[in-house]
Scaffold this motif. Sequence first.
Motif, PDB file in Angstrom:
ATOM      1  N   LYS A 102      27.830 -43.143 -67.083  1.00  0.00           N
ATOM      2  CA  LYS A 102      26.499 -42.525 -67.414  1.00  0.00           C
ATOM      3  C   LYS A 102      25.586 -42.187 -66.427  1.00  0.00           C
ATOM      4  O   LYS A 102      25.834 -42.731 -65.350  1.00  0.00           O
ATOM      5  CB  LYS A 102      25.501 -43.360 -68.472  1.00  0.00           C
ATOM      6  N   MET A 103      24.740 -41.004 -66.521  1.00  0.00           N
ATOM      7  CA  MET A 103      23.922 -40.820 -65.779  1.00  0.00           C
ATOM      8  C   MET A 103      22.477 -40.986 -66.271  1.00  0.00           C
ATOM      9  O   MET A 103      21.868 -40.673 -67.279  1.00  0.00           O
ATOM     10  CB  MET A 103      23.911 -39.053 -65.487  1.00  0.00           C
ATOM     11  N   TYR A 104      21.916 -41.951 -65.357  1.00  0.00           N
ATOM     12  CA  TYR A 104      20.485 -42.237 -65.611  1.00  0.00           C
ATOM     13  C   TYR A 104      19.666 -41.393 -64.831  1.00  0.00           C
ATOM     14  O   TYR A 104      19.675 -41.188 -63.687  1.00  0.00           O
ATOM     15  CB  TYR A 104      20.447 -43.809 -65.231  1.00  0.00           C
ATOM     16  N   PHE A 105      18.241 -40.957 -65.679  1.00  0.00           N
ATOM     17  CA  PHE A 105      17.284 -40.394 -65.271  1.00  0.00           C
ATOM     18  C   PHE A 105      15.939 -41.000 -65.063  1.00  0.00           C
ATOM     19  O   PHE A 105      15.601 -41.789 -66.037  1.00  0.00           O
ATOM     20  CB  PHE A 105      17.173 -39.014 -66.051  1.00  0.00           C
ATOM     21  N   PHE A 106      15.093 -40.845 -64.020  1.00  0.00           N
ATOM     22  CA  PHE A 106      13.761 -41.189 -63.871  1.00  0.00           C
ATOM     23  C   PHE A 106      13.000 -40.258 -63.462  1.00  0.00           C
ATOM     24  O   PHE A 106      13.293 -39.277 -62.971  1.00  0.00           O
ATOM     25  CB  PHE A 106      13.919 -42.282 -62.849  1.00  0.00           C
ATOM     26  N   GLY A 107      11.483 -40.336 -63.942  1.00  0.00           N
ATOM     27  CA  GLY A 107      10.523 -39.310 -63.620  1.00  0.00           C
ATOM     28  C   GLY A 107      10.126 -38.703 -64.919  1.00  0.00           C
ATOM     29  O   GLY A 107      10.653 -39.133 -66.191  1.00  0.00           O
ATOM     30  N   PRO A 108       9.517 -37.394 -64.728  1.00  0.00           N
ATOM     31  CA  PRO A 108       8.852 -37.149 -63.450  1.00  0.00           C
ATOM     32  C   PRO A 108       7.617 -37.799 -63.427  1.00  0.00           C
ATOM     33  O   PRO A 108       6.986 -38.283 -64.065  1.00  0.00           O
ATOM     34  CB  PRO A 108       8.255 -35.702 -63.927  1.00  0.00           C
ATOM     35  N   ALA A 109       7.539 -38.352 -62.168  1.00  0.00           N
ATOM     36  CA  ALA A 109       6.507 -39.291 -61.579  1.00  0.00           C
ATOM     37  C   ALA A 109       6.378 -39.015 -60.059  1.00  0.00           C
ATOM     38  O   ALA A 109       7.398 -38.491 -59.371  1.00  0.00           O
ATOM     39  CB  ALA A 109       7.152 -40.706 -61.915  1.00  0.00           C
ATOM     40  N   ALA A 110       5.166 -39.479 -59.502  1.00  0.00           N
ATOM     41  CA  ALA A 110       5.116 -39.514 -58.164  1.00  0.00           C
ATOM     42  C   ALA A 110       6.096 -40.494 -57.372  1.00  0.00           C
ATOM     43  O   ALA A 110       6.325 -41.817 -57.839  1.00  0.00           O
ATOM     44  CB  ALA A 110       3.599 -40.209 -57.712  1.00  0.00           C
TER      45      ALA A 110
END
Length: 226
Positions: A102-110
């Motif tokens: 699986k591909m895990y995504f994070f953000g959008p965030a500083a």
Amino acid sequence: MKKTKLFAGLGALALIGGVLIAADHIDAPSTMGTTADIADFYGFEPSTGSDNTVFVVDLQSNVLPDLAYGTFDESILTEINIDTNNDLVEDMVIQAIPRDGKMYFFGPAAPSTTGVSGTILVDSPLGSVAISETDAITETTASGVKLFAGPRQDAFFFDFFQFNAVIGGMAPGGFKTADEAQDTFDGANTMSIVVEVPNSLLGATTGQNALGLSVYKTWVTTNKKQ
């Protein structure tokens, strides 16, 4: 904020503007032939007047027609950097890292750090999608973000052998016409990461392109776990 182990930068590719394309096939030996090697980076509106932005990162993995599909390296963090105040320093990032199919995504965030190193923003999960193999798999999150990761047809048209002949002085006639040229990458794939994000998650931007239109100034980096 929770942090994971530091990732140090390996590759970078930038685009500045609305609908722009940047290409950089076959990088330095430390990244060539891996998913740390950035081939293409695209940013565009999916349709005229859309309130979303699509980011596409194509990573080289030597995925030629006669080879099996490549895989994403689990030690590589891909980071889409977004500048919203026109100072060419990332104000927000979207991160992607593979784990167990699986591909895990994070953000959008500083980001917790700027520049050539970073840490996974585990407090800002965006979503995940199964990595596609022969069939394309997409995922849409509750916040309207669309995600994809897997092999895609290489969009880069390049007559690599004629190019080598020209620079080697073996082609007195020079480059071929568009009708005569052969696309060396026809049928080849890259390993692609695609994120479509509502602009409301990215916020306002003071960046402008040559036409005076508001744009996000963005670039992509790959970072290896240290």
